[in-house]
Design an enzyme around this catalytic site. Structure first.
Site, PDB file in Angstrom:
ATOM      1  N   HIS A 146       0.828  -1.208   0.000  1.00 22.98           N
ATOM      2  CA  HIS A 146       0.000   0.000   0.000  1.00 22.98           C
ATOM      3  C   HIS A 146       0.862   1.258   0.000  1.00 22.98           C
ATOM      4  O   HIS A 146       0.599   2.211  -0.728  1.00 22.98           O
ATOM      5  CB  HIS A 146      -0.938  -0.027   1.212  1.00 22.98           C
ATOM      6  CG  HIS A 146      -1.971   1.055   1.172  1.00 22.98           C
ATOM      7  ND1 HIS A 146      -2.109   1.975   2.162  1.00 22.98           N
ATOM      8  CD2 HIS A 146      -2.900   1.376   0.237  1.00 22.98           C
ATOM      9  CE1 HIS A 146      -3.101   2.813   1.851  1.00 22.98           C
ATOM     10  NE2 HIS A 146      -3.584   2.463   0.692  1.00 22.98           N
ATOM     11  N   HIS A 192       1.051   4.121  -3.211  1.00 28.19           N
ATOM     12  CA  HIS A 192       0.887   5.573  -3.101  1.00 28.19           C
ATOM     13  C   HIS A 192       2.174   6.331  -3.408  1.00 28.19           C
ATOM     14  O   HIS A 192       2.153   7.533  -3.629  1.00 28.19           O
ATOM     15  CB  HIS A 192       0.325   5.940  -1.726  1.00 28.19           C
ATOM     16  CG  HIS A 192      -1.152   5.650  -1.617  1.00 28.19           C
ATOM     17  ND1 HIS A 192      -2.097   6.416  -2.248  1.00 28.19           N
ATOM     18  CD2 HIS A 192      -1.830   4.658  -0.992  1.00 28.19           C
ATOM     19  CE1 HIS A 192      -3.305   5.925  -1.998  1.00 28.19           C
ATOM     20  NE2 HIS A 192      -3.161   4.846  -1.245  1.00 28.19           N
ATOM     21  N   HIS A 219      -7.913  -0.469  -4.837  1.00 26.11           N
ATOM     22  CA  HIS A 219      -8.590  -0.466  -3.541  1.00 26.11           C
ATOM     23  C   HIS A 219      -9.842  -1.368  -3.568  1.00 26.11           C
ATOM     24  O   HIS A 219     -10.186  -1.977  -2.559  1.00 26.11           O
ATOM     25  CB  HIS A 219      -8.915   0.968  -3.108  1.00 26.11           C
ATOM     26  CG  HIS A 219      -7.686   1.764  -2.733  1.00 26.11           C
ATOM     27  ND1 HIS A 219      -6.969   2.495  -3.643  1.00 26.11           N
ATOM     28  CD2 HIS A 219      -7.021   1.906  -1.551  1.00 26.11           C
ATOM     29  CE1 HIS A 219      -5.931   3.063  -3.046  1.00 26.11           C
ATOM     30  NE2 HIS A 219      -5.933   2.720  -1.767  1.00 26.11           N
ATOM     31  N   GLU A 243     -10.528  10.527  -4.914  1.00 24.89           N
ATOM     32  CA  GLU A 243      -9.341  10.258  -4.088  1.00 24.89           C
ATOM     33  C   GLU A 243      -9.011  11.372  -3.089  1.00 24.89           C
ATOM     34  O   GLU A 243      -8.792  11.037  -1.925  1.00 24.89           O
ATOM     35  CB  GLU A 243      -8.121   9.969  -4.977  1.00 24.89           C
ATOM     36  CG  GLU A 243      -6.910   9.584  -4.131  1.00 24.89           C
ATOM     37  CD  GLU A 243      -5.636   9.356  -4.921  1.00 24.89           C
ATOM     38  OE1 GLU A 243      -5.685   9.237  -6.146  1.00 24.89           O
ATOM     39  OE2 GLU A 243      -4.587   9.315  -4.266  1.00 24.89           O
ATOM     40  N   HIS A 270     -12.945   2.519   3.198  1.00 33.90           N
ATOM     41  CA  HIS A 270     -12.772   2.168   1.781  1.00 33.90           C
ATOM     42  C   HIS A 270     -13.951   1.368   1.229  1.00 33.90           C
ATOM     43  O   HIS A 270     -14.189   1.391   0.018  1.00 33.90           O
ATOM     44  CB  HIS A 270     -11.434   1.462   1.552  1.00 33.90           C
ATOM     45  CG  HIS A 270     -10.366   2.457   1.188  1.00 33.90           C
ATOM     46  ND1 HIS A 270     -10.217   2.937  -0.092  1.00 33.90           N
ATOM     47  CD2 HIS A 270      -9.473   3.118   1.950  1.00 33.90           C
ATOM     48  CE1 HIS A 270      -9.257   3.848  -0.109  1.00 33.90           C
ATOM     49  NE2 HIS A 270      -8.778   3.973   1.122  1.00 33.90           N
TER      50      HIS A 270
HETATM   51 CU1  CUO Z   1      -4.792   3.800  -0.312  1.00 38.92          CU
HETATM   52 CU2  CUO Z   1      -7.263   5.339   1.290  1.00 38.92          CU
HETATM   53  O1  CUO Z   1      -5.503   4.577   1.421  1.00 38.92           O
HETATM   54  O2  CUO Z   1      -6.063   5.191  -0.303  1.00 38.92           O
END
Ligand code: CUO
Length: 679
Positions: free
Chosen positions: A196, A200, A225, A337, A392
């Site tokens: 993860h 990002h 996600h 997002e 999420h």
């Molecule tokens: Cu990956 Cu909410 O954490 O986007």
């Protein structure tokens, strides 16, 4: 150069920079000579640092060195973007090294690591550098804080050669008195959290256009996600927990608590806890430039839902854009997002990001206790907390409203004329036919980079994680066309029954479809038998890549070249978590295989350079997403009314095989993996 830049983001005191006088921290300048001789043995190599004119750093210096940094916070995103721009703008790699060394002891260490990593990843002259894994730089984000005390003790007493790995217990954040704890092994998995963080990093929250503008970024935000939610929900079902309840109502107490038991080594503070039944509230933390109301989140949600209803969004320059069946999800993903590619930040706000922060600050929303963000505020730690999934799930439900408004795929779009899948099975006839086997493994990580107190050498920790036995797909395909054709093989796995034991309807089951693999196959005329190893999947990255730097001198490691190991490769679902845990009796699932016509899937582009693992959830570096279909195809849309269950959905180029996922409650040492679980 690899050897010079790399240590910058590992622990201090282990490498000696030959600094220009003006680079010394002001308060140490008078003692510069004494300091260097105290820490350096005579045989150590000094790395000369070129003196450059240091650009204005006042923007990133607004955050103190030890404060918590959150990529979800707009003010922090701006500071990081500024720093990334400076690093990218350095003319030569030597200049970059020089600026980085100057910044390292002055800038917030998490922001520094993030910005330098993003810059290294995107500069043509540094892209291939090897970087240490985040769990080595900041082990405190991944492991029980108590082990650092033991690591300190161990490393002070024993020389390198005599140190034994320190055991990280599995159940350190709670007990089964909390039903949510049954899936703590999954939420707190180091590999899942590393994936993860890397995702990002590859799709950053801020930075110049060349860094943020990637092909189908918004759609991939949705899809990666969404797949995470499918995987988590299936994991819950294997553990007798219902699917995740979305955090739709922001005004009711949050029943699930979380106590991370992590310390922040850099700031010396603990990651805050979140007791049960706390309420969200408006956030007013002016020091961090973080001021918003719950009403803002609710308002942005309404505006987003209205955009979905009308299929129209507006851009910041006043234009209107139509959300069509294929590219609509990409635009919507960026808006939800909110990524820097959002069509209009002032209209659509920052729904998902500020939702993270409303949760991450709910223990101290007005900062009266000077408490840092909780784990939801950091991409490296957010997935540990059950609330991540409730948030999420809500985000995913919004995407589903859009996807469900699209006309279902026609049978023309789903079928592949002349191609029929006539048999699918996993493994060969025998005990493991159509059975996936899972079990526990123990593996070792090196903490030494992230421990600034440790003497040289390894400080090893051993942790337990889910794992599975390698398996193989066997797929029989008939091609009655009068020529060879190319097809894309798409493999998914989903539970067969709901929480009450009744068969799942198609529209529920498709939301739980876990993508297991996707590959191109040449189908010759007539009969074809396709064989595919589990390790070759396009979804995961090998264990050695997830934890690559812990593996030096270890016999169980494949010899991937340095250039393959650059940072992009760190993105990808960890292979050891590829399958759900299943159950001891065997958890019944449907294995779905489809072969689609490659002529409609094809993306014409040059082959990627370097690693090409984990592409389904992470894309390809510097290339377009390598599948022209909508992500999640064919399960991203609802089906026609006459499709009630999966078998109604099938065209001849698809097939379903019933399988079982069998969990063996034994622990193996990972390096002797083969069949040692005894099943
Ligand atoms: Cu990956 Cu909410 O954490 O986007």
């Amino acid at each position: 150069f690899d050897n010079q830049l790399q240590p910058l983001i590992s622990s201090p005191g282990q490498h000696q920079w030959d600094l220009p006088q003006s680079y010394q921290i002001e308060k140490y300048q008078a003692h510069a000579n004494t300091i260097s001789s105290r820490f350096t043995s005579s045989d150590e190599e000094w790395i000369p640092i070129k003196e450059i004119a240091i650009p204005d750093l006042s923007v990133p210096l607004q955050l103190s060195r030890t404060d918590t940094f959150s990529l979800f916070a707009p003010a922090h995103q701006k500071m990081a973007a500024y720093l990334i721009m400076l690093f990218l703008g350095m003319r030569t790699a030597d200049d970059l090294l020089s600026l980085a060394v100057y910044c390292r002891d002055r800038i917030n260490s998490q922001m520094f690591t993030y910005a330098l990593t993003v810059a290294i990843l995107h500069r043509p002259d540094t892209k291939k550098l090897r970087l240490p894994q985040l769990n080595e730089i900041f082990p405190d984000k991944f492991m029980d804080s108590r082990i650092f005390f033991r690591a300190r003790e161990e490393s002070n007493i024993l020389p390198d050669a005599l140190r034994e790995p320190i055991e990280i217990p599995m159940d350190y954040t709670g007990t089964n008195a909390d039903p949510e704890h049954r899936v703590a092994y999954w939420r707190e998995d180091i590999g899942v959290n590393l994936h993860h963080w890397h995702w990002h990093l590859v799709y950053p929250f801020s930075g110049p256009l060349e860094v943020i503008d990637k092909d189908r970024r918004g759609e991939l935000f949705y899809y990666m996600h969404h797949q995470t939610m499918a995987r988590y929900n299936v994991e819950r079902m294997c553990n007798d927990l219902g699917r995740t309840r979305p955090l739709e109502n922001l005004r009711e107490p949050i029943a699930e608590g979380y106590f991370p038991k992590l310390d922040q080594i850099v700031s010396g503070r603990a990651w805050p806890s979140r007791p049960r039944n706390m309420m969200l509230s408006d956030v007013n933390r002016t020091v961090e430039g973080l001021t918003f109301a719950l009403e803002d989140l609710e308002y942005w949600r309404e505006v987003l839902l209205e955009a979905i209803r009308t299929r129209r969004m507006k851009t910041s320059d006043g234009k209107e854009i139509y959300l069509d069946d294929f590219t609509g999800i990409d635009i919507l993903g960026n808006a939800v997002e909110a990524s820097p590619l959002s069509p209009d930040m002032s209209t659509y706000g920052s729904f998902h990001n500020l939702g993270h922060l409303a949760i991450a600050t709910m223990h101290d929303p007005d900062h009266r206790y000077l408490e840092p963000f909780a784990v939801m505020g950091d991409a490296a730690t957010a997935m540990r907390d059950p609330i991540f999934y409730r948030w999420h799930q809500h985000v995913d439900d919004i995407f589903a409203i859009f996807k469900n408004s699209i006309t279902p795929y026609s049978s023309d779009e789903l079928s592949f004329p002349g191609v029929a899948v006539t048999d699918v099975h996993v493994n060969l006839p025998g005990a493991n036919l159509n059975t996936f086997n899972t079990f526990w493994s123990k593996s070792i990580v090196d903490l030494s980079r992230g421990l600034d107190f440790a003497p040289k050498g390894e400080v090893l920790a051993r942790f337990q994680h889910l794992n599975h036995e390698p398996f193989k797909y066997y797929i029989t395909v008939h091609n009655t066309n009068d020529k060879d054709v190319l097809g894309t093989v798409r493999i998914f796995l989903a539970p067969r029954y709901n929480e009450q034991g009744a068969p799942l309807y198609f529209n529920e089951q498709r939301m739980l479809m876990i993508e297991l693999d996707k590959f191109t196959a040449r189908l010759k005329r007539g009969l074809n038998l396709l064989e595919r190893e589990s390790a070759d999947t396009a979804v995961t990255i090998p264990f050695e890549t997830t934890f690559r730097n812990l593996n030096h001198n270890r016999p169980d490691v494949s010899n991937r070249s340095a250039t393959e190991e650059y940072n992009f490769c760190g993105c990808g679902w960890p292979h050891h978590m590829h399958l759900p845990k299943g159950t001891i009796e065997g958890y019944p699932m449907d294995l779905f295989v489809m072969i689609s016509d490659f002529d409609y899937d094809r993306v014409d582009q040059e082959d990627p350079i370097g690693c090409a693992d984990g592409i389904s959830y992470c894309g390809l570096k510097d290339r377009k997403y390598p599948d022209a279909r909508s992500m999640g195809f064919p399960f991203d849309r609802s089906a026609h009314h006459n499709v009630r269950v999966l078998s109604d959905f099938l065209t001849p180029n698809m097939r379903v095989q019933q399988v079982n996922v069998k969990f063996h409650d034994v622990v193996t040492e990972r390096r002797n993996l083969s069949r040692s679980y005894g099943g």
